[in-house]
Enzyme design. Structure first.
Site, short mmCIF file in Angstrom:
data_model
loop_
_atom_site.label_atom_id
_atom_site.label_comp_id
_atom_site.label_asym_id
_atom_site.label_seq_id
_atom_site.Cartn_x
_atom_site.Cartn_y
_atom_site.Cartn_z
N HIS A 1 -1.69 0.86 -10.11
CA HIS A 1 -2.28 -0.55 -8.98
C HIS A 1 -2.92 -1.49 -9.71
CE1 HIS A 1 -4.17 -0.59 -4.94
NE2 HIS A 1 -3.99 -1.87 -5.26
N ARG B 1 0.85 -1.07 -0.11
CA ARG B 1 0.03 0.04 0.07
C ARG B 1 1.01 1.24 -0.09
NH1 ARG B 1 -3.90 -2.52 -1.66
NH2 ARG B 1 -5.57 -3.01 -0.49
C1 GLV Z 1 -5.75 -4.87 -3.83
O1 GLV Z 1 -5.15 -3.84 -3.81
C2 GLV Z 1 -6.08 -5.70 -2.94
O2 GLV Z 1 -6.27 -5.33 -1.86
O3 GLV Z 1 -6.78 -6.81 -3.26
#
Ligand code: GLV
Length: 309
Positions: free
Chosen positions: A272, A224
């Protein structure tokens, strides 16, 4: 049985049709903030609003559409007495392993330099890879971290893993807890973050941590954005301590156009995507768990809210 789908997806029917296929008897609704309560039994969510839990106090379980539950555990009125369930793998671990391996290979094999040489019409052999120069440290040995570590070990990179408790993974040296973090960092050149975001891992990757890595360090963050202190990474890059960073996650997403990372040639940015949620595998897993709960059977993937994952 009533199921509420709560995610900001412009085409929720891509999900609801799958849920219906797997649970033909279910009544499925898509969350609309202004709709009255639908008395749902189960909610399938990604970044839900807190009002969900005020409106639907009778929920029997909540299923997260991702592996990371940090956005959920932050919600103050998240119910404490029902299972809050994270996604377990569902095709994500292999994607993470691929993403990390792709970048580790590309960087350790000097692929960017070959591209530049190609652009300049140059045929020039660079120094061959010496694997001992690329020790990789994987932060977090959950399902995803393990898959990443094992994949890199298969490619004969020296691989270490750091987690709360020791793990015995073939080909991966395990370091555990705060006391072994220093030793782990001192041996690591490529740091791969797969940790869950909790109060104890937030801001973990700061200047002090980056300074303890081996010289010419490489950072790959697929955890993250909040694990990493952005200014500290910029500083470590300016100082030459870190030579490359591959970042898939950010404190603010989309990454604001004014963020210095965009201008740094040492930083690779992806939006992401290191592991996309695969709809079919995800809904199949959640549907199986709903059916198990309906039969009173135990399910896996229930998070510990106190621990944060
Ligand atoms: C993506 O970021 C997840 O947490 O699956």
């Amino acid at each position: 049985m009533k199921i509420l789908f709560v995610a900001a997806d412009p085409k929720p029917e891509r999900w609801t049709s799958l849920i219906q296929q797997h649970l033909p008897d279910a009544e499925i609704q898509v969350w609309q903030p202004d709709n009255p309560s639908c008395a749902a039994d189960y909610a399938i969510v990604w970044h839900p609003p807190a009002t969900l839990f005020d409106k639907e106090p009778q929920l029997k379980a909540v299923f997260n559409l991702g592996a990371g539950v940090d956005a959920l555990v932050r919600i103050p009125n998240l119910p404490r007495d029902i299972p809050i369930v994270r996604l377990e793998d569902a095709g994500m671990a292999v994607q993470m392993a691929e993403y990390v391996a792709y970048h580790v290979i590309g960087i350790s094999r000097d692929m960017d330099a070959y591209r530049e040489q190609q652009a300049a019409g140059q045929w020039k052999l660079r120094r061959p890879i010496e694997r001992s120069e690329w020790p990789i440290g994987v932060l977090g040995l959950g399902h995803i971290g393990q898959r990443v570590a094992k994949t890199l070990a298969t490619l004969d990179y020296p691989v270490m893993g750091w987690s709360r408790s020791a793990h015995g993974i073939d080909g991966v040296r395990s370091f555990a807890g705060e006391v072994e973090l220093d030793d782990f960092l001192a041996e690591t050149r490529v740091l791969v973050n797969t940790l869950p975001l909790t109060d104890s891992t937030r801001d973990l990757i700061d200047h002090s941590l980056l300074s303890r890595l081996r010289p010419d360090a490489v950072i790959i963050n697929v955890g993250r954005g909040e694990h990493l202190v952005d200014e500290d990474l910029c500083r470590a890059i300016e100082e030459g301590k870190v030579t490359r960073a591959v970042l898939d996650v950010f404190r603010e997403e989309p990454l604001p156009s004014s963020h210095p990372f965009w201008q740094m040639p040492q930083v690779t940015i992806t939006p992401h995507v290191s592991a996309r949620t695969l709809r079919e595998a995800t809904i199949a897993q959640i549907a199986d768990k709903i059916l198990a709960l309906e039969k009173g059977q135990p399910i896996s993937g229930v998070i510990d809210i106190q621990r944060g994952y």
